[in-house]
Design an enzyme around this catalytic site. Structure first.
Site, PDB file in Angstrom:
ATOM      1  CD  GLU A 112      24.797  30.006  14.115  1.00 47.14           C
ATOM      2  OE1 GLU A 112      24.995  30.270  15.304  1.00 47.14           O
ATOM      3  OE2 GLU A 112      23.827  29.354  13.705  1.00 47.14           O
ATOM      4  CE  LYS A 115      31.715  24.962  20.507  1.00 44.59           C
ATOM      5  NZ  LYS A 115      32.398  25.293  21.752  1.00 44.59           N
ATOM      6  CG  ASP A 141      36.162  30.145  24.026  1.00 44.12           C
ATOM      7  OD1 ASP A 141      35.330  29.467  24.647  1.00 44.12           O
ATOM      8  OD2 ASP A 141      37.381  29.997  24.137  1.00 44.12           O
ATOM      9  CE1 TYR A 179      23.700  28.974  21.068  1.00 44.26           C
ATOM     10  CE2 TYR A 179      25.468  30.556  21.373  1.00 44.26           C
ATOM     11  CZ  TYR A 179      24.716  29.502  21.840  1.00 44.26           C
ATOM     12  OH  TYR A 179      24.968  28.992  23.074  1.00 44.26           O
ATOM     13  CE  LYS A 222      35.559  22.351  20.928  1.00 45.75           C
ATOM     14  NZ  LYS A 222      35.818  22.878  22.183  1.00 45.75           N
ATOM     15  CB  CYS A 275      65.616  36.341  45.449  1.00 49.81           C
ATOM     16  SG  CYS A 275      64.992  37.774  44.574  1.00 49.81           S
ATOM     17  CB  CYS A 308      67.720  40.424  46.903  1.00 54.02           C
ATOM     18  SG  CYS A 308      66.546  39.238  47.566  1.00 54.02           S
ATOM     19  CB  CYS A 344      62.025  36.893  47.055  1.00 52.92           C
ATOM     20  SG  CYS A 344      63.282  37.872  47.907  1.00 52.92           S
ATOM     21  CB  CYS A 353      63.771  41.850  47.338  1.00 52.01           C
ATOM     22  SG  CYS A 353      63.701  40.988  45.780  1.00 52.01           S
TER      23      CYS A 353
HETATM   24  P1  AMP Z   1      30.643  22.637  24.299  1.00 50.54           P
HETATM   25  O1  AMP Z   1      30.674  23.503  25.510  1.00 50.54           O
HETATM   26  O2  AMP Z   1      31.990  22.366  23.711  1.00 50.54           O
HETATM   27  O3  AMP Z   1      29.749  21.450  24.440  1.00 50.54           O
HETATM   28  O4  AMP Z   1      29.977  23.522  23.158  1.00 50.54           O
HETATM   29  C1  AMP Z   1      28.648  23.941  23.301  1.00 50.54           C
HETATM   30  C2  AMP Z   1      28.636  25.404  23.570  1.00 50.54           C
HETATM   31  O5  AMP Z   1      29.123  26.142  22.468  1.00 50.54           O
HETATM   32  C3  AMP Z   1      27.254  25.901  23.752  1.00 50.54           C
HETATM   33  O6  AMP Z   1      26.825  25.734  25.071  1.00 50.54           O
HETATM   34  C4  AMP Z   1      27.392  27.355  23.424  1.00 50.54           C
HETATM   35  O7  AMP Z   1      27.629  28.074  24.620  1.00 50.54           O
HETATM   36  C5  AMP Z   1      28.665  27.468  22.606  1.00 50.54           C
HETATM   37  N1  AMP Z   1      28.488  28.129  21.307  1.00 50.54           N
HETATM   38  C6  AMP Z   1      29.256  29.135  20.860  1.00 50.54           C
HETATM   39  N2  AMP Z   1      28.883  29.562  19.675  1.00 50.54           N
HETATM   40  C7  AMP Z   1      27.805  28.826  19.304  1.00 50.54           C
HETATM   41  C8  AMP Z   1      26.967  28.810  18.160  1.00 50.54           C
HETATM   42  N3  AMP Z   1      27.170  29.636  17.128  1.00 50.54           N
HETATM   43  N4  AMP Z   1      25.951  27.927  18.146  1.00 50.54           N
HETATM   44  C9  AMP Z   1      25.757  27.058  19.189  1.00 50.54           C
HETATM   45  N5  AMP Z   1      26.526  27.034  20.295  1.00 50.54           N
HETATM   46  C10 AMP Z   1      27.542  27.903  20.369  1.00 50.54           C
HETATM   47 ZN    ZN Z   2      64.575  39.051  46.349  1.00 50.51          ZN
END
Ligand code: AMP
Ligand code: ZN
Length: 664
Positions: A110, A112, A114, A221, A308, A402, A405, A420, A426
């Site tokens: 899957e 990851k 963010d 997930y 990663k 600055c 000015c 500034c 300014c």
């Molecule tokens: P880390 O924070 O680096 O330890 O990574 C773990 C976190 O990745 C988990 O707490 C999830 O919030 C996040 N995460 C994002 N996508 C996934 C996924 N597909 N499966 C599991 N964890 C995920």
């Molecule tokens: Zn200025």
């Protein structure tokens, strides 16, 4: 059909449309039709509060306020993931797995995502709890806020088990993030740094209707629980999708690490086409029995691994460091780079943040630097390639004056940014301040935009916002892209702004730290700019929620002679510098000392109007019921826990109409 059936039918219809739209991405009706159905439901629920349902689609709009998020222990711990960065790491992982389990091992890959992780609990198909990860053992209960996220189903469909948890990630897609930042920049606030922090910050907002406005999404997930009706992880994902969860289609079932590597290669490139941020791939052993055999280390499952992505990085030449001056006078250093391709876009500039950052990395003009695009929208410089530094290179001298000015810069103790201090002389500060004055949430001057303000200042026609009120059509027409008609619109827009209420004028003045809410508080308390200008720091801090930093800034503003002149001029031109007589007339002290809690949906006025009515008459509005509460004003859909609490403490529960009687 009786009322209850009607309500249930509407709820089911709305749930289905919501699912079509937010999970399947295949809306079957227009937004307008959807809103009509929702309105019908809200109207019925208001009229027949006995059919209240905490998971009705009407709950999506939010409105409940949470002061303190309760800490909750996770029934099943939320683990971290081990990280890997190379093929070798993954092959090593496979070797470890093969030593511990028999037979073939299949993997699910899957993306990851963010964002912020979340654990959702469902009992009999109803969402009962949403808890943040916290330290993995306990997190914060953010259920009210999570309910506003449209892709989180409030009620499931199909063959779901009676009780289970499901884990996922709450993300803020780029588009919504950029839009939110545009709005912030317009009001002169610092933009948010990246979508991830903004997503997790959103979960902790006190007002859930604010969360409802943010375009958050939730990707699921992992199913967690006892006696789950599945034997593999992939089945779990497919089931979850059927029950109504959003499980991204990228998830794939693969039967070797070689295929896993192909998956990674593919997404390493194509992730840049996704509308949200990802930072890797998560690989999970598919068979749940094998998962159980593998078990956990102290921190993470042995059956899962994160790979990663390398943040995309390139090296290029830093041609020049330039400095920008913001509306508040804050100086931001900017790296001007030799243009270079990075993650699908051409990068010419990178942010350097402040003097400390330049010093820490010892960044110099002429250096070859490594530029990276991470969660931030603006790329950043992460290191200097010292092997390529020219022999005659000299350390960067941060500017002392600055750039606009030439005033000597100051840096207050504890602050990272240089400023500034030439507030009134300014140019970028002058332009920025007038742009703030005319912005939508301030004086909202129609027909006048930020660029025109810059033109007017540069042409010497205005030097502060009070000058706007003396502009004539003849002065404006010669400006670039101005014509008779647009000049007339501009003048009438400025004229109309004289009707804008005092609290917004106060916000428009651009006093440092006086945002919309503070401006309202001050306007209400002092009632006129004259009173406010006379207030001392000691006076000011006695006002509810006004701290020392705001107080000092207000006093400093009014102590400046130039500002006094500008305010005199605004007064002369007829800008509202006191609370209008109509508003004053509606204010009394009838409810002085009384504390009210407001809950539910009201018929004759909105919740905000009701709160305002209480405050305008000297009462206080509190968000939670305690022994100090005098009355609870209940509308329909009042939360059952509030109701219980009020009854326990013997606090009278009254209707909006009873309240109006009290007011007379
Ligand atoms: P880390 O924070 O680096 O330890 O990574 C773990 C976190 O990745 C988990 O707490 C999830 O919030 C996040 N995460 C994002 N996508 C996934 C996924 N597909 N499966 C599991 N964890 C995920
Ligand atoms: Zn200025």
């Amino acid at each position: 059909m009786d009322i209850q059936e009607q309500i249930e039918t509407l709820r089911n219809e709305l749930r289905q449309h919501n699912y079509n739209y937010y999970v399947l991405d295949q809306p079957a009706i227009s937004d307008y039709q959807f809103d009509l159905l929702l309105k019908q439901l809200v109207d019925l629920e208001t009229q027949y509060p006995e059919f209240y349902d905490a998971n009705s689609p009407s709950q999506r709009v939010g409105g409940q306020v949470t002061k303190n998020f309760e800490t909750v222990r996770h029934e099943h711990r939320m683990y971290s993931l081990d990280n890997s960065y190379s093929k070798e790491d993954l092959f090593d992982w496979e070797t470890r797995i093969k030593k511990m389990v028999d037979g073939n091992v299949d993997y699910v890959c899957e993306l990851k995502y963010d964002g912020a992780s979340i654990s959702l609990t469902y009992v009999n198909g109803n969402l009962t709890k949403a808890v943040t990860r916290g330290d993995g053992i306990q997190g914060d209960d953010v259920t009210t806020n999570v309910k506003t996220i449209r892709s989180v189903p409030l009620q499931l469909q199909g063959d779901f088990p009676p009780k289970f948890d499901i884990r996922g990630e709450i993300v803020l897609p780029f588009e919504g993030f950029i839009k939110m930042n545009e709005d912030r920049i317009e009001i002169g606030e610092e933009p948010y740094r990246n979508p991830r922090n903004t997503a997790s910050g959103s979960l902790k907002l006190q007002d859930s209707s604010e969360v409802a406005k943010r375009p958050l999404e939730c990707f699921l997930y992992n199913l967690t629980g006892n006696n789950l009706p599945v034997s593999t992880h992939f089945e779990g994902l497919e089931k979850a999708r059927k029950w109504g969860f959003k499980v991204p289609a990228a998830a794939k079932l693969l039967n070797s690490i070689d295929d896993v590597l192909l998956f990674i290669d593919y997404w390493n490139v194509h992730r840049h086409d996704l509308p949200y941020e990802t930072d890797g791939v998560v690989i999970k052993v598919n068979d749940l029995n094998q998962q159980e055999e593998l078990g956990y280390t102290a921190k993470s499952p042995r059956w899962a691994m994160a790979y990663k992505f390398k943040a995309e990085q390139v090296s290029t030449r830093l041609n020049e460091i330039t400095y920008q001056v913001g509306r508040t006078g804050a100086i931001t250093p900017v790296a001007n780079l030799e243009p270079v391709e990075l993650a699908g876009t051409t990068v010419k500039r990178a942010s350097l943040h402040n003097a400390d950052q330049i010093e820490k990395l010892d960044i110099r003009e002429g250096d070859e630097v490594f530029v990276e695009k991470g969660g931030e929208i603006i790329p950043k410089i992460i290191a200097v390639d010292l092997s390529k530094r020219p022999a005659d290179s000299k350390p960067t001298q941060y500017i002392t004056q600055c750039p606009e000015c030439h005033t000597k810069l100051v840096r207050r103790e504890g602050e990272a940014q240089h400023y500034c201090p030439n507030y009134n002389g300014c140019q970028p500060q002058i332009i920025g301040r007038i742009q703030h004055f005319i912005s939508r949430k301030a004086m909202d001057i129609e027909g006048l935009g930020g660029e025109t303000v810059a033109l007017l200042v540069k042409a010497g026609l205005i030097t502060n916002y009070s000058d706007l009120y003396e502009l004539t059509k003849e002065q404006i027409i010669p400006l670039e892209r101005m014509a008779e008609k647009s000049a007339e619109n501009l003048i009438s827009g400025i004229e109309a702004s004289k009707q804008i209420s005092f609290e917004r004028v106060l916000f428009a003045l651009g006093i440092r730290y006086v945002g919309e809410t503070v401006a309202k508080k001050l306007a209400k308390h002092y009632k006129s700019i004259e009173n406010l200008a006379k207030a001392t720091v000691i006076d000011l801090v006695t006002v509810d929620e006004i701290g020392i930093r705001i107080a000092e800034s207000v006093v400093e503003f009014f102590a400046t002679e130039e500002n006094q002149k500008i305010i005199q001029r605004l007064k002369l031109f007829g800008v509202q510098l006191e609370i209008s007589a109509d508003i004053l007339a509606t204010q009394t002290n009838k409810l002085k000392g009384e504390v009210y809690v407001v809950s539910g949906v009201f018929e004759s006025l909105s919740r905000d109007e009701l709160k305002k009515l209480i405050e305008d008459n000297g009462g206080k509005v509190s968000s939670s019921i305690s022994s100090k509460t005098n009355y609870v004003i209940a509308g329909s859909n009042m939360g059952p826990s509030k109701k219980n609490k009020a009854e326990q403490l013997g606090i009278p529960i009254i209707s909006e109409f009873d309240f109006k009687d009290i007011l007379g």
